[in-house]
Design a protein around this motif. Sequence first.
Motif, PDB file in Angstrom:
ATOM      1  N   ASN A  71      12.320  14.506  11.734  1.00  0.00           N
ATOM      2  CA  ASN A  71      12.552  13.196  11.122  1.00  0.00           C
ATOM      3  C   ASN A  71      12.462  13.415   9.613  1.00  0.00           C
ATOM      4  N   ALA A  72      13.589  13.763   9.006  1.00  0.00           N
ATOM      5  CA  ALA A  72      13.602  14.270   7.634  1.00  0.00           C
ATOM      6  C   ALA A  72      13.007  13.281   6.643  1.00  0.00           C
ATOM      7  N   GLU A  73      13.283  11.994   6.823  1.00  0.00           N
ATOM      8  CA  GLU A  73      12.802  10.991   5.868  1.00  0.00           C
ATOM      9  C   GLU A  73      11.272  10.938   5.848  1.00  0.00           C
ATOM     10  N   TRP A  74      10.671  10.777   7.008  1.00  0.00           N
ATOM     11  CA  TRP A  74       9.217  10.686   7.060  1.00  0.00           C
ATOM     12  C   TRP A  74       8.564  12.033   6.756  1.00  0.00           C
ATOM     13  N   ALA A  75       9.185  13.117   7.196  1.00  0.00           N
ATOM     14  CA  ALA A  75       8.639  14.440   6.897  1.00  0.00           C
ATOM     15  C   ALA A  75       8.594  14.686   5.402  1.00  0.00           C
ATOM     16  N   GLY A  76       9.640  14.265   4.694  1.00  0.00           N
ATOM     17  CA  GLY A  76       9.658  14.441   3.248  1.00  0.00           C
ATOM     18  C   GLY A  76       8.540  13.687   2.568  1.00  0.00           C
ATOM     19  N   ARG A  77       8.237  12.492   3.068  1.00  0.00           N
ATOM     20  CA  ARG A  77       7.141  11.707   2.476  1.00  0.00           C
ATOM     21  C   ARG A  77       5.799  12.386   2.684  1.00  0.00           C
ATOM     22  N   VAL A  78       5.560  12.964   3.863  1.00  0.00           N
ATOM     23  CA  VAL A  78       4.263  13.564   4.178  1.00  0.00           C
ATOM     24  C   VAL A  78       4.134  14.968   3.595  1.00  0.00           C
ATOM     25  N   ALA A 122      -4.513   5.320   9.515  1.00  0.00           N
ATOM     26  CA  ALA A 122      -4.296   3.892   9.258  1.00  0.00           C
ATOM     27  C   ALA A 122      -3.261   3.684   8.153  1.00  0.00           C
ATOM     28  N   GLU A 123      -3.326   4.493   7.101  1.00  0.00           N
ATOM     29  CA  GLU A 123      -2.402   4.320   5.970  1.00  0.00           C
ATOM     30  C   GLU A 123      -0.964   4.635   6.374  1.00  0.00           C
ATOM     31  N   LEU A 124      -0.763   5.732   7.097  1.00  0.00           N
ATOM     32  CA  LEU A 124       0.595   6.090   7.506  1.00  0.00           C
ATOM     33  C   LEU A 124       1.137   5.117   8.552  1.00  0.00           C
ATOM     34  N   PHE A 159       4.707   3.281   7.757  1.00  0.00           N
ATOM     35  CA  PHE A 159       5.918   3.453   8.570  1.00  0.00           C
ATOM     36  C   PHE A 159       6.089   2.380   9.646  1.00  0.00           C
ATOM     37  N   GLY A 160       4.990   1.738  10.035  1.00  0.00           N
ATOM     38  CA  GLY A 160       5.049   0.710  11.065  1.00  0.00           C
ATOM     39  C   GLY A 160       4.719   1.250  12.445  1.00  0.00           C
ATOM     40  N   ALA A 161       3.767   0.601  13.112  1.00  0.00           N
ATOM     41  CA  ALA A 161       3.287   1.107  14.401  1.00  0.00           C
ATOM     42  C   ALA A 161       4.393   1.174  15.447  1.00  0.00           C
ATOM     43  N   GLU A 162       5.233   0.147  15.529  1.00  0.00           N
ATOM     44  CA  GLU A 162       6.286   0.130  16.537  1.00  0.00           C
ATOM     45  C   GLU A 162       7.345   1.192  16.268  1.00  0.00           C
TER      46      GLU A 162
END
Length: 492
Positions: free
Chosen positions: A193-200, A111-113, A117-120
């Motif tokens: 997906n470097a941006e989201w991967a870096g966050r996680v 739910a948090e992620l 990042f946005g469901a769509e």
Amino acid sequence: MELFVGIDMGTGSSKGVLVRPDGVVVAEHQVSHEMSMPRPGWAEVDAVGLWWAEVCAISRTLMAAVPSGARIAGMCVSGVGPCLVLCDEDLEPVRPAILYGIDTRASVEIAELTELFGAEKILSRTGKSLSSQAVGPKIEWVRKNEPEAFARARRWYGSNSFVVAKLTGEYVQDHHTASQCDPLYSIRDFDWNAEWAGRVLGALPLPRLVWPSEVVGGVTARAAAETGIPAGTPVVAGTVDAYAEAFSVGVRDPGDLMLMYGSTMFLVQVLESFHTNPALWTTTGVQEGTFALAAGTSTAGTLANWLQKVTGGAPFDVLTAEAAAVPPGSEGLLMLPYLAGERTPVFDPDARGIVAGLTLRHGRGHLFRAAYEGISFGIRQILEMFDNADSPVLRAVGVGGGLRSPVWAQALSDITGLTQLQPEQTIGASYGDGLLAAIGVGLVAPETDWTRIAREIVPNPDHRERYDALYETWLQLYPATRDQVHTLTRLS
């Protein structure tokens, strides 16, 4: 003579084959195991004590069966997935491996992620909504709930990439598995997906991406000593077991569908082009640059095993005969097979099993037939969503141990209207691993297909009207009881 080693680490067992370039199996070996479920919603495995130990044991057994004068030309390993194995700098896991979608611990992180990042955007970039199948929320869960273990981690793996690392020392992830590590992979770019991967991931590095049939390295001297596989043997990347099995039975072209009857049911369909549905999973295919649509239940064979235990432990041939003696529709008995929650298409870890219409005239055979029919109604619900994709189902291949139950296989064809092709060889993902190894080292052509179809399972039109009526009622059971079941789940 060249031979190839294929090993698959499944939910209930690991299996290996020694196979020739023409697809003839020279030897095979299987080891049964159980996953650990230390808490409700958790499903774990000891990656070294179980996966690696079984790969070593199976490899040594297969090496003892190598004929004189033959050589091992390649090796490939597949496994359950997507999973999460966090390891330190010495490739030692910092905690037990967290399994695929049957592990539902990370609902808060999903739910948090999704909100972050946005469901769509997640659906557009990854090909699916975040669910218990996704690896990213499980990484987030470890970071939040086991910070000491996360701080010791230096790399992260799936089941097959962990074994590849043990065999070769290489840090890789195959594209298909990566495409299930949501939200870390951009599916239409075939890249991280470097941006989201870096966050996680934080400081955890991304592994090198490879396709399942690519050679990633050779067996090291240390791995050779443990497995018996000759040092230097080429190792192919491999992938998630369901997709290796689909590849093994010729599910390669748009419209091809695999129905895998196992501990759970898993469906893989090859797509003509990229397509998404929030109730399904869009992934990369096994072959480079392809896409697939997938779905998976949370129970199937596990439900039959549970019923066997709680009804006295009679042999399956006895139970099958009793179920076969019950008429289609189980005389008004319906079952929701959600005993471990459900994955596609409801994505509800708090769903639970329901038996509806039970009377004093119903017996053990009715329960078994109703279980098989309930699983099959769920597959029909999924297939109706598949039919809305750009590549409707044109050819269905059934595989897996569950096909040994003629009641289950026939009920699925009758309920869905699908004719199922059943291959002569039903060895499973390890057979696909052998083929991937043979293709990867260049000893067979990429289009090679070892499949021979043994028989067809054809729908019985006499049962369609009854099953259509029951299906409409079955569809109403989950939404009608969801709130009450969720209350019971909270109280359990």
